[in-house]
Scaffold this active site. Structure first.
Site, PDB file in Angstrom:
ATOM      1  N   GLU A   1       0.843  -1.210   0.000  1.00 13.30           N
ATOM      2  CA  GLU A   1       0.000   0.000   0.000  1.00 13.30           C
ATOM      3  C   GLU A   1       0.873   1.254   0.000  1.00 13.30           C
ATOM      4  O   GLU A   1       1.868   1.312   0.710  1.00 13.30           O
ATOM      5  CB  GLU A   1      -0.890  -0.014   1.248  1.00 13.30           C
ATOM      6  CG  GLU A   1      -1.783   1.220   1.352  1.00 13.30           C
ATOM      7  CD  GLU A   1      -2.810   1.092   2.471  1.00 13.30           C
ATOM      8  OE1 GLU A   1      -3.533   0.078   2.522  1.00 13.30           O
ATOM      9  OE2 GLU A   1      -2.871   2.015   3.301  1.00 13.30           O
TER      10      GLU A   1
ATOM     11  N   THR B   1      -4.108   4.820  -1.269  1.00 15.55           N
ATOM     12  CA  THR B   1      -5.135   5.345  -0.362  1.00 15.55           C
ATOM     13  C   THR B   1      -5.820   6.575  -0.966  1.00 15.55           C
ATOM     14  O   THR B   1      -5.334   7.182  -1.921  1.00 15.55           O
ATOM     15  CB  THR B   1      -4.555   5.713   1.016  1.00 15.55           C
ATOM     16  OG1 THR B   1      -3.659   6.800   0.845  1.00 15.55           O
ATOM     17  CG2 THR B   1      -3.844   4.542   1.659  1.00 15.55           C
ATOM     18  N   TYR B   2      -6.962   6.917  -0.362  1.00 13.86           N
ATOM     19  CA  TYR B   2      -7.763   8.044  -0.835  1.00 13.86           C
ATOM     20  C   TYR B   2      -8.001   8.993   0.331  1.00 13.86           C
ATOM     21  O   TYR B   2      -8.435   8.554   1.406  1.00 13.86           O
ATOM     22  CB  TYR B   2      -9.119   7.520  -1.342  1.00 13.86           C
ATOM     23  CG  TYR B   2      -9.865   8.528  -2.154  1.00 13.86           C
ATOM     24  CD1 TYR B   2      -9.668   8.623  -3.523  1.00 13.86           C
ATOM     25  CD2 TYR B   2     -10.753   9.411  -1.546  1.00 13.86           C
ATOM     26  CE1 TYR B   2     -10.341   9.565  -4.275  1.00 13.86           C
ATOM     27  CE2 TYR B   2     -11.431  10.363  -2.296  1.00 13.86           C
ATOM     28  CZ  TYR B   2     -11.212  10.426  -3.656  1.00 13.86           C
ATOM     29  OH  TYR B   2     -11.880  11.367  -4.407  1.00 13.86           O
TER      30      TYR B   2
ATOM     31  N   ALA C   1      -9.861  11.414   2.734  1.00 13.63           N
ATOM     32  CA  ALA C   1     -11.293  11.398   3.059  1.00 13.63           C
ATOM     33  C   ALA C   1     -11.882  12.797   3.012  1.00 13.63           C
ATOM     34  O   ALA C   1     -12.932  13.056   3.582  1.00 13.63           O
ATOM     35  CB  ALA C   1     -11.488  10.782   4.438  1.00 13.63           C
TER      36      ALA C   1
ATOM     37  N   ALA D   1     -19.755   1.608   4.320  1.00  9.23           N
ATOM     38  CA  ALA D   1     -19.032   1.116   3.141  1.00  9.23           C
ATOM     39  C   ALA D   1     -19.897   0.156   2.332  1.00  9.23           C
ATOM     40  O   ALA D   1     -19.830   0.130   1.099  1.00  9.23           O
ATOM     41  CB  ALA D   1     -17.738   0.438   3.579  1.00  9.23           C
TER      42      ALA D   1
ATOM     43  N   TYR E   1     -11.478  -5.567  10.354  1.00  9.74           N
ATOM     44  CA  TYR E   1     -10.792  -5.168  11.581  1.00  9.74           C
ATOM     45  C   TYR E   1     -10.657  -6.346  12.540  1.00  9.74           C
ATOM     46  O   TYR E   1     -11.612  -6.688  13.251  1.00  9.74           O
ATOM     47  CB  TYR E   1     -11.573  -4.006  12.235  1.00  9.74           C
ATOM     48  CG  TYR E   1     -11.713  -2.843  11.284  1.00  9.74           C
ATOM     49  CD1 TYR E   1     -10.783  -1.816  11.278  1.00  9.74           C
ATOM     50  CD2 TYR E   1     -12.731  -2.817  10.320  1.00  9.74           C
ATOM     51  CE1 TYR E   1     -10.874  -0.778  10.352  1.00  9.74           C
ATOM     52  CE2 TYR E   1     -12.824  -1.794   9.391  1.00  9.74           C
ATOM     53  CZ  TYR E   1     -11.885  -0.780   9.411  1.00  9.74           C
ATOM     54  OH  TYR E   1     -11.958   0.238   8.483  1.00  9.74           O
TER      55      TYR E   1
ATOM     56  N   GLN F   1      -7.144  -4.325   8.860  1.00  9.44           N
ATOM     57  CA  GLN F   1      -6.425  -3.281   9.588  1.00  9.44           C
ATOM     58  C   GLN F   1      -5.136  -3.896  10.122  1.00  9.44           C
ATOM     59  O   GLN F   1      -5.062  -5.123  10.306  1.00  9.44           O
ATOM     60  CB  GLN F   1      -7.327  -2.811  10.748  1.00  9.44           C
ATOM     61  CG  GLN F   1      -6.777  -1.704  11.603  1.00  9.44           C
ATOM     62  CD  GLN F   1      -6.495  -0.458  10.807  1.00  9.44           C
ATOM     63  OE1 GLN F   1      -5.468  -0.386  10.136  1.00  9.44           O
ATOM     64  NE2 GLN F   1      -7.382   0.508  10.860  1.00  9.44           N
TER      65      GLN F   1
ATOM     66  N   GLN G   1       5.336   7.252  14.810  1.00  9.31           N
ATOM     67  CA  GLN G   1       4.428   6.690  13.793  1.00  9.31           C
ATOM     68  C   GLN G   1       3.518   5.645  14.425  1.00  9.31           C
ATOM     69  O   GLN G   1       2.304   5.653  14.209  1.00  9.31           O
ATOM     70  CB  GLN G   1       5.273   6.062  12.682  1.00  9.31           C
ATOM     71  CG  GLN G   1       4.491   5.152  11.753  1.00  9.31           C
ATOM     72  CD  GLN G   1       5.274   3.886  11.381  1.00  9.31           C
ATOM     73  OE1 GLN G   1       6.470   3.766  11.644  1.00  9.31           O
ATOM     74  NE2 GLN G   1       4.604   2.951  10.768  1.00  9.31           N
TER      75      GLN G   1
HETATM   76  P1  FAD Z   1     -17.719   0.396   7.443  1.00  7.19           P
HETATM   77  O1  FAD Z   1     -17.538  -0.962   6.892  1.00  7.19           O
HETATM   78  O2  FAD Z   1     -18.910   1.166   6.964  1.00  7.19           O
HETATM   79  O3  FAD Z   1     -17.772   0.270   9.037  1.00  7.19           O
HETATM   80  C1  FAD Z   1     -17.698   1.435   9.854  1.00  7.19           C
HETATM   81  C2  FAD Z   1     -18.410   1.196  11.170  1.00  7.19           C
HETATM   82  O4  FAD Z   1     -19.813   1.106  10.925  1.00  7.19           O
HETATM   83  C3  FAD Z   1     -18.019  -0.115  11.852  1.00  7.19           C
HETATM   84  O5  FAD Z   1     -18.025   0.108  13.239  1.00  7.19           O
HETATM   85  C4  FAD Z   1     -19.133  -1.070  11.449  1.00  7.19           C
HETATM   86  O6  FAD Z   1     -19.329  -2.112  12.412  1.00  7.19           O
HETATM   87  C5  FAD Z   1     -20.325  -0.123  11.416  1.00  7.19           C
HETATM   88  N1  FAD Z   1     -21.373  -0.559  10.457  1.00  7.19           N
HETATM   89  C6  FAD Z   1     -21.166  -1.004   9.198  1.00  7.19           C
HETATM   90  N2  FAD Z   1     -22.361  -1.263   8.605  1.00  7.19           N
HETATM   91  C7  FAD Z   1     -23.312  -0.988   9.521  1.00  7.19           C
HETATM   92  C8  FAD Z   1     -24.738  -1.059   9.521  1.00  7.19           C
HETATM   93  N3  FAD Z   1     -25.401  -1.458   8.433  1.00  7.19           N
HETATM   94  N4  FAD Z   1     -25.392  -0.685  10.645  1.00  7.19           N
HETATM   95  C9  FAD Z   1     -24.723  -0.269  11.752  1.00  7.19           C
HETATM   96  N5  FAD Z   1     -23.372  -0.180  11.815  1.00  7.19           N
HETATM   97  C10 FAD Z   1     -22.683  -0.528  10.713  1.00  7.19           C
HETATM   98  N6  FAD Z   1      -9.531   5.778   5.256  1.00  7.19           N
HETATM   99  C11 FAD Z   1      -9.384   6.752   4.330  1.00  7.19           C
HETATM  100  O7  FAD Z   1      -9.847   7.878   4.543  1.00  7.19           O
HETATM  101  N7  FAD Z   1      -8.726   6.536   3.149  1.00  7.19           N
HETATM  102  C12 FAD Z   1      -8.198   5.333   2.837  1.00  7.19           C
HETATM  103  O8  FAD Z   1      -7.625   5.157   1.765  1.00  7.19           O
HETATM  104  C13 FAD Z   1      -8.342   4.261   3.797  1.00  7.19           C
HETATM  105  N8  FAD Z   1      -7.857   3.025   3.537  1.00  7.19           N
HETATM  106  C14 FAD Z   1      -8.054   2.008   4.445  1.00  7.19           C
HETATM  107  C15 FAD Z   1      -7.586   0.722   4.128  1.00  7.19           C
HETATM  108  C16 FAD Z   1      -7.765  -0.323   5.019  1.00  7.19           C
HETATM  109  C17 FAD Z   1      -7.254  -1.712   4.656  1.00  7.19           C
HETATM  110  C18 FAD Z   1      -8.407  -0.102   6.262  1.00  7.19           C
HETATM  111  C19 FAD Z   1      -8.569  -1.228   7.251  1.00  7.19           C
HETATM  112  C20 FAD Z   1      -8.878   1.176   6.587  1.00  7.19           C
HETATM  113  C21 FAD Z   1      -8.713   2.238   5.677  1.00  7.19           C
HETATM  114  N9  FAD Z   1      -9.195   3.532   5.938  1.00  7.19           N
HETATM  115  C22 FAD Z   1      -9.029   4.538   5.014  1.00  7.19           C
HETATM  116  C23 FAD Z   1      -9.844   3.830   7.222  1.00  7.19           C
HETATM  117  C24 FAD Z   1     -11.387   3.663   7.145  1.00  7.19           C
HETATM  118  O9  FAD Z   1     -11.921   4.637   6.292  1.00  7.19           O
HETATM  119  C25 FAD Z   1     -11.928   3.831   8.564  1.00  7.19           C
HETATM  120  O10 FAD Z   1     -11.520   2.763   9.389  1.00  7.19           O
HETATM  121  C26 FAD Z   1     -13.430   4.067   8.675  1.00  7.19           C
HETATM  122  O11 FAD Z   1     -13.704   4.526  10.002  1.00  7.19           O
HETATM  123  C27 FAD Z   1     -14.283   2.833   8.433  1.00  7.19           C
HETATM  124  O12 FAD Z   1     -14.298   2.498   7.115  1.00  7.19           O
HETATM  125  P2  FAD Z   1     -14.967   1.107   6.641  1.00  7.19           P
HETATM  126  O13 FAD Z   1     -14.977   1.119   5.183  1.00  7.19           O
HETATM  127  O14 FAD Z   1     -14.365  -0.034   7.336  1.00  7.19           O
HETATM  128  O15 FAD Z   1     -16.469   1.336   7.203  1.00  7.19           O
END
Ligand code: FAD
Length: 289
Positions: A17, A48-49, A51, A124, A144, A175, A211
């Site tokens: 990454e 990465t993107y 936010a 997501a 996670y 993660q 870090q």
């Molecule tokens: P989700 O899958 O939507 O989950 C977020 C929270 O919502 C979780 O607590 C989940 O349990 C809860 N949830 C999900 N669906 C529901 C539902 N239907 N009802 C109720 N609760 C729900 N961030 C950036 O800004 N740019 C990046 O490029 C980036 N890359 C990443 C790459 C990886 C491999 C990882 C692990 C994280 C990355 N992140 C990045 C961070 C990420 O954006 C954050 O962790 C963010 O807070 C959650 O994103 P997610 O897509 O996992 O969210």
């Protein structure tokens, strides 16, 4: 090429990454990093993107396109949704398609208290479903091993992860974690929950104390005693801490590969020197597979 196929062809997929530089004036630095990473021939490189919420931000698309056409490696473009409307996401998806990108890591993005969410995508899984309905992209998602920092418990988080997979996520990237037992326990629960897609393990080598403290605050990863002792012992010697951090990451990776992990996603932090050293330590394990 859509990256889903890689998991059928390879025993352990190795991906890396990178992140776009903060200043567009330092754009050349990422290309020199990519040129070094190219020598390691990772199976794909993700970008990465930010936010931020500015649909005009094309840096991720540009870098992903260069990874594909200049460096000959399959790119995975990250895309966050919480600060975008559907119309804005459409603009980004059009751009990705024009640039030849076929793989997207669909993310919610962190909620920034200074930027009110646009509420057209709350999770997501909604972005995953939106992209799959449009068609033309492989879609990955994040997961996670210790539970998302905002989730009440791991089981609830895994239920939500299942929704993301049911919405169309074909592959997951975890993660970072420093204790493999969390990953194995999570994997078992995910499989019991019916999540059958490949789950890559995210590994971040420690390069300096600041870090790691920042990352742990952001994501809440647990630090095992072995790890904190190492940090305390070597914190005043950057070279020693770096060498110990590389050895720790390699040890995690060897254990994961021994257990037959689907893939390892190396958070390179744009540090190709460290990626090269790690790669040199595991090259035999990768090439024999
Ligand atoms: P989700 O899958 O939507 O989950 C977020 C929270 O919502 C979780 O607590 C989940 O349990 C809860 N949830 C999900 N669906 C529901 C539902 N239907 N009802 C109720 N609760 C729900 N961030 C950036 O800004 N740019 C990046 O490029 C980036 N890359 C990443 C790459 C990886 C491999 C990882 C692990 C994280 C990355 N992140 C990045 C961070 C990420 O954006 C954050 O962790 C963010 O807070 C959650 O994103 P997610 O897509 O996992 O969210």
């Amino acid at each position: 090429m859509q990256i889903s196929g890689l998991f059928n062809e390879k025993k352990t997929v190795l991906s890396m990454e990178v992140f776009p530089p903060k200043k567009t004036s330092s754009i050349e630095t990422i290309y020199s990093t990519l040129s070094d990473l190219q020598e390691l021939r990772p199976d794909f490189i993700s970008v990465t993107y930010g936010a931020g919420g500015n649909a005009g931000d094309t840096l991720t698309c540009d870098i992903a396109s260069s990874i594909k056409y200049k460096y000959g490696i399959e790119p995975l473009a990250h895309l966050t949704c919480v600060n975008y409307t559907k119309a804005e996401i459409d603009i980004i998806l059009d751009l990705l398609q024009q640039k030849g990108i076929e793989n997207i890591l669909a993310l919610r993005g962190d909620i920034n208290p200074d930027i009110p969410p646009k509420n057209e995508f709350r999770y997501a899984s909604e972005l995953v479903a939106y992209i799959k309905e449009r068609g033309g992209f492989h879609v990955s998602g994040a997961c996670y091993p210790e539970g998302h920092i905002a989730s009440e418990n791991l089981i609830g988080d895994i239920h939500n992860l299942k929704r993301k997979v049911d919405a169309g996520a074909e592959h997951l990237i975890s993660q970072l974690f420093f204790d493999n037992s969390y990953y194995y326990s999570f994997l078992e629960k995910a499989r019991i929950a019916g999540i059958t897609v490949p789950i890559e393990a995210g590994i971040m080598p420690v390069v300096n104390k600041a870090q790691i403290e920042r990352m742990v605050t952001l994501c809440g990863a647990s630090l095992p005693a072995k790890f904190t002792k190492m940090m305390q012992r070597f914190e005043h010697s950057p070279e020693a801490l770096r060498d110990a951090g590389i050895a720790y990451a390699v040890d995690q990776m060897v254990d994961l590969m021994t257990q037959g992990v689907d893939g390892i996603h190396l958070y390179t932090m744009n540090n190709s020197l460290i990626a090269k050293r790690i790669h040199a330590s595991i090259a035999g394990l990768i090439s024999r597979e």
